[in-house]
Motif scaffolding. Structure first.
Motif, PDB file in Angstrom:
ATOM      1  N   ARG A   1       0.838  -1.207   0.000  1.00  0.00           N
ATOM      2  CA  ARG A   1       0.000   0.000   0.000  1.00  0.00           C
ATOM      3  C   ARG A   1       0.871   1.256   0.000  1.00  0.00           C
ATOM      4  O   ARG A   1       0.525   2.264  -0.633  1.00  0.00           O
ATOM      5  CB  ARG A   1      -0.940  -0.005   1.204  1.00  0.00           C
ATOM      6  CG  ARG A   1      -2.070  -1.026   1.091  1.00  0.00           C
ATOM      7  CD  ARG A   1      -3.106  -0.857   2.194  1.00  0.00           C
ATOM      8  NE  ARG A   1      -2.660  -1.356   3.478  1.00  0.00           N
ATOM      9  CZ  ARG A   1      -2.246  -0.617   4.481  1.00  0.00           C
ATOM     10  NH1 ARG A   1      -2.221   0.721   4.363  1.00  0.00           N
ATOM     11  NH2 ARG A   1      -1.859  -1.157   5.628  1.00  0.00           N
TER      12      ARG A   1
ATOM     13  N   ILE B   1       2.047   1.878  -3.508  1.00  0.00           N
ATOM     14  CA  ILE B   1       0.957   2.434  -4.320  1.00  0.00           C
ATOM     15  C   ILE B   1       0.767   3.916  -3.987  1.00  0.00           C
ATOM     16  O   ILE B   1       0.539   4.751  -4.868  1.00  0.00           O
ATOM     17  CB  ILE B   1      -0.343   1.636  -4.080  1.00  0.00           C
ATOM     18  CG1 ILE B   1      -0.181   0.207  -4.610  1.00  0.00           C
ATOM     19  CG2 ILE B   1      -1.530   2.325  -4.760  1.00  0.00           C
ATOM     20  CD1 ILE B   1      -1.316  -0.717  -4.228  1.00  0.00           C
ATOM     21  N   ALA B   2       0.870   4.256  -2.697  1.00  0.00           N
ATOM     22  CA  ALA B   2       0.751   5.658  -2.287  1.00  0.00           C
ATOM     23  C   ALA B   2       1.894   6.486  -2.877  1.00  0.00           C
ATOM     24  O   ALA B   2       1.691   7.631  -3.314  1.00  0.00           O
ATOM     25  CB  ALA B   2       0.762   5.756  -0.763  1.00  0.00           C
TER      26      ALA B   2
ATOM     27  N   GLU C   1       1.362   7.483  -6.515  1.00  0.00           N
ATOM     28  CA  GLU C   1       0.507   8.657  -6.731  1.00  0.00           C
ATOM     29  C   GLU C   1       1.327   9.936  -6.801  1.00  0.00           C
ATOM     30  O   GLU C   1       0.901  10.916  -7.421  1.00  0.00           O
ATOM     31  CB  GLU C   1      -0.539   8.758  -5.613  1.00  0.00           C
ATOM     32  CG  GLU C   1      -1.609   7.688  -5.676  1.00  0.00           C
ATOM     33  CD  GLU C   1      -2.751   7.961  -4.713  1.00  0.00           C
ATOM     34  OE1 GLU C   1      -2.795   9.083  -4.146  1.00  0.00           O
ATOM     35  OE2 GLU C   1      -3.589   7.067  -4.538  1.00  0.00           O
TER      36      GLU C   1
ATOM     37  N   ALA D   1      -2.907   8.639   1.649  1.00  0.00           N
ATOM     38  CA  ALA D   1      -3.068   7.645   0.577  1.00  0.00           C
ATOM     39  C   ALA D   1      -2.741   6.241   1.063  1.00  0.00           C
ATOM     40  O   ALA D   1      -3.338   5.259   0.592  1.00  0.00           O
ATOM     41  CB  ALA D   1      -2.173   8.009  -0.600  1.00  0.00           C
TER      42      ALA D   1
ATOM     43  N   THR E   1      -6.447   3.142  -2.404  1.00  0.00           N
ATOM     44  CA  THR E   1      -5.192   2.376  -2.430  1.00  0.00           C
ATOM     45  C   THR E   1      -5.471   0.895  -2.214  1.00  0.00           C
ATOM     46  O   THR E   1      -4.908   0.035  -2.896  1.00  0.00           O
ATOM     47  CB  THR E   1      -4.228   2.900  -1.351  1.00  0.00           C
ATOM     48  OG1 THR E   1      -3.851   4.240  -1.684  1.00  0.00           O
ATOM     49  CG2 THR E   1      -2.987   2.034  -1.249  1.00  0.00           C
TER      50      THR E   1
END
Length: 291
Positions: A188, A191-192, A195, A236, A242
């Protein structure tokens, strides 16, 4: 003088004469066999005269060696999945547990092993990648930031990229394993970071931090170390959006029958023994299809 009694005497019972014998253990009656029953689950017919056949251990595929010098691949329910030409005179076949290898034997005792694969349709939309977006060959790697083997595969893929800068892109997809408690928070976090346009920097930082356990504090330190906006990152990191992106990757892994990390695909074809030369050969095969 008393006469010696005979050891065996005659007895008259119910009008019959029998000889008394030393006692023996009573014999138990033979056990009756369990009742046998069966149920036909399915029936289907092959299109070629079968010489041999084998079914994968997971029960999902059936391989039929036909008299037409082909191995016909079927789903367990009978649907035709494809066929592989073999040398005339092939008389026996066997397969690896998941059906990823096919073994052939001819009447003269010659043995041959074939590496076979089915291309999986993997949804890579929105996933981070290295290389040109329109590259004709996509190498997809399903990875886990706490997996020690996953950190070692990235140099291999970098070498492949150097060999094929115009035709190959490497796509990263998340598959945190349940055995690794911090793999899911790390995924996660990556993925944050994506962004903010810093996925690959976070990728490298997380693998480096994994050597010390990859705690939440380690993850935050990695995020700060690559210069992320920490307020945006933390928001995020734990957001539903996410988690949804992570769930998408994990669903893609299940559909592609991925059960461990790292797992690599070349245009949807699983790489069974990853090495630069093996992957290069698969790349060239894919490029030849597009000519």
């Amino acid at each position: 003088m008393k006469k010696t009694l005979a050891l065996c005497c005659l007895l008259v019972l119910a009008g019959q004469t029998v000889s008394a014998q030393p006692s023996e253990p009573a014999q138990q009656p033979a056990a009756k066999p369990d009742a046998l029953s069966w149920t036909v689950l399915q029936t289907w017919k092959t299109e070629a005269k079968p010489l041999d056949f084998v079914q994968s251990l997971d029960g999902r595929m059936v391989f039929v060696l036909g008299g037409d010098s082909k191995v016909h691949l079927h789903a367990a329910e009978g649907q035709k999945l494809g066929e592989i030409p073999v040398e005339p005179g092939t008389v026996a076949i066997d397969i690896a547990p998941r059906g990823e290898m096919l073994y052939l034997m001819d009447g003269n005792g010659a043995y041959k092993a074939l590496d076979i694969s089915f291309a999986k349709d993997i949804d890579i939309a929105g996933s981070p990648f290295l290389g040109k977006e329109a590259a004709p060959v996509a190498i997809v790697v399903f990875s886990d930031f706490q997996c020690p083997f996953c950190s070692r595969v990235h140099p291999l893929l970098e070498e492949v990229m150097k060999r094929n800068p115009e035709t190959v892109k490497v796509v990263f997809m998340h598959m945190p394993l349940n055995m690794h408690q911090q793999a899911e928070p790390a995924a996660r976090a990556a993925i944050a970071a994506q962004e903010q346009g810093k996925f690959w920097q976070m990728h490298d930082a997380l693998f480096a931090a994994a050597n010390s356990g990859l705690s939440d504090a380690d993850i935050e330190k990695a995020a700060a170390g690559i210069g992320l906006d920490m307020e945006k990152f933390k928001a995020a990191w734990n957001s539903p959006a996410t988690q949804e992106k992570l769930t998408k990757d994990m669903s893609a892994a299940r559909l592609a029958e991925v059960n461990g990390t790292p797992t690599i695909f070349v245009n949807g074809r699983r790489v069974n023994a990853p090495s630069p030369d093996v992957i290069q050969k698969m790349i060239e095969q894919e490029l030849s299809k597009k000519k």
